[in-house]
Each structure stands twice: as C-alpha cells, then as structure tokens.
Design an enzyme around this catalytic site. Sequence first.
Site, mmCIF file in Angstrom:
data_model
loop_
_atom_site.group_PDB
_atom_site.id
_atom_site.type_symbol
_atom_site.label_atom_id
_atom_site.label_comp_id
_atom_site.label_asym_id
_atom_site.label_seq_id
_atom_site.Cartn_x
_atom_site.Cartn_y
_atom_site.Cartn_z
ATOM 1 N N GLU A 49 0.863 -1.178 0.000
ATOM 2 C CA GLU A 49 0.000 0.000 0.000
ATOM 3 C C GLU A 49 0.901 1.230 0.000
ATOM 4 O OE1 GLU A 49 -2.644 -0.091 3.319
ATOM 5 O OE2 GLU A 49 -3.721 -1.862 2.605
ATOM 6 N N ASP A 60 -5.686 9.169 9.959
ATOM 7 C CA ASP A 60 -4.383 8.650 10.341
ATOM 8 C C ASP A 60 -3.902 9.254 11.646
ATOM 9 O OD1 ASP A 60 -3.631 6.871 8.108
ATOM 10 O OD2 ASP A 60 -3.910 8.688 6.925
ATOM 11 N N TYR A 175 -10.836 -4.303 3.407
ATOM 12 C CA TYR A 175 -9.897 -3.870 4.451
ATOM 13 C C TYR A 175 -10.697 -3.687 5.738
ATOM 14 C CZ TYR A 175 -5.931 -1.257 6.486
ATOM 15 O OH TYR A 175 -4.886 -0.836 7.266
#
Length: 274
Positions: A49, A60, A175
């Site tokens: 990734e 994040d 995911y």
Amino acid sequence: MSRLTACFDRLRAENRAAFITFVTASDPDFDTSLEIVAGMPDAGADIIELGMPFTDPSADGPAIDRAAQRALAAGGSMVKTLEIVRRFRAGNDSTPIVLMGYFNPVYAYGIERFCADAANAGADGLIIVDLPPEEDEELRIPANKAGIDVIRLATPTSDDERLPTILSGASGFVYYVAVAGVTGGKSATADDIGAAVERIKSHTDLPVAVGFGIRTPEQAKAVAEVADAAVVGSAIVSLIEGGLDDDNKPGKGMSKDVLAFTRKLADGVRSAKR
C-alpha cells in the site's frame, strides 16, 4: 486476472495469509521512498500500500500524519507518487500496489486522468478512506474500467445491515479496520478480529485484510491466523521517522533497517498456522 486476485489465489494455494505493507510515497524523499518500496517484495511483502501524501490525513494517527507532511515538504505530489509506481513496476511486474489516501488529491488531479495515469503506471487498487460507498461511483466506475480495484473499508461498527452496502461494488479485497480510531492506535484481540472476519466473510467471497494496531511480528502472526492478510503501516513509518536526522534526512542504513524490520514482520505472517 488482476495482480491482486492472482496474489490471493497463489497464497490460498500455499495456505497462508498475505503480508501487506504501507509506506507514504516520497517519505522522507523520493529516492529513499523508491528504494524502500522497491525492496519490500524481497523483504517479504506480498502487497504494497502506497500512501498518497495529503495535508489533512484525518483518519491517520501522528506517525502517518507526520510522514505525509515530510513527503509534501520534500516535494511529494500525485505525479511523483505515480512515478514511484512506474519505476517500481519497471523492475517488478507481479507484486500488487494499492494506492491509499484521501479523495481531495484525486479530485484535484482529475478523476478520469488519475484513473488512466494510475493504471498506466501499474497501480492495481485504490483505498480512499474518506469516500463512502454511497458516493464513490464517480471514482469507482472509471477506476474499474481502467482495471483498478476499489477496496472498501469495514470497521467494528459495520453491522450486518451496513455490510451489504459496503461490499456492493467492492473488489480486490476488503480492508477491515480492527479498531475504532486512527492508525497506530490500540490493538484489537485476535478473538475479536477472528469473529469480525468470519462475519464479513458471511457476506462476501472477497479476501479480508486486517489493519490498524499491528506493530510486532507476533501480532502480525496472530492476525494472519484468522484473516486473509495482515497490514502493517504505522510501525514501519515510525521506523522510517526514527532513522532521520534533525533535517529529516535519512541516516546511514535507514532503508536497510526498515527492510530488515519488514522481513521480521513477514516471517511472523508466514509462521502463522492456518
């Protein structure tokens, strides 16, 4: 057959999970980033990734946020991100690369242009963390036409009512974000992850990759025993950061150290009993 499908088919035949690494493109600079990405397959990464640097990576944690800021300060851009993919692909035609990030840089680049250029560079998939499935047709349709999978995110709060919406139109893999919160946060238990993977698999035949909170070979092994892939990002990005000097320049041997750590994580995944 796409590289992602071929990869998961091969690993299924080998009765093991995939090891997926994450790094941010151009962190800490273009050349070092390319060196690390190019070395990942030999260090055991099955899928890579590659983060598309953005000024406001809201999903994040601090480690990947700082990586994005370093990349931008070093001149990182969508053009350079795709150039890393292109140069990687010149020496490796088999390891899948998934571009991961936020919709704003894609939109600013131009959706049709982005899909065409990403496919021509050799990208295989997209994870756009802030684009909900109800609103991703403007990207998903041209991406799919270009041969790029659009990978969807599921979370601990994605219940059986929500999962069909998440999975409709998804491809490549799913995911599973193992913990609520940002990247680099707390870790979920293997039992919790196993139950979540089983529930997702009751709705889809797509492989399920698990990320967020995996920092050690032991944790990667535990995830690989219950999921189709284990994803490690913040721990690798933090090691890159730890190898920089005060001017964010890579110290001697930093790339080697990052790839050695990657190998340890890969060995953990490959030691998992299926």
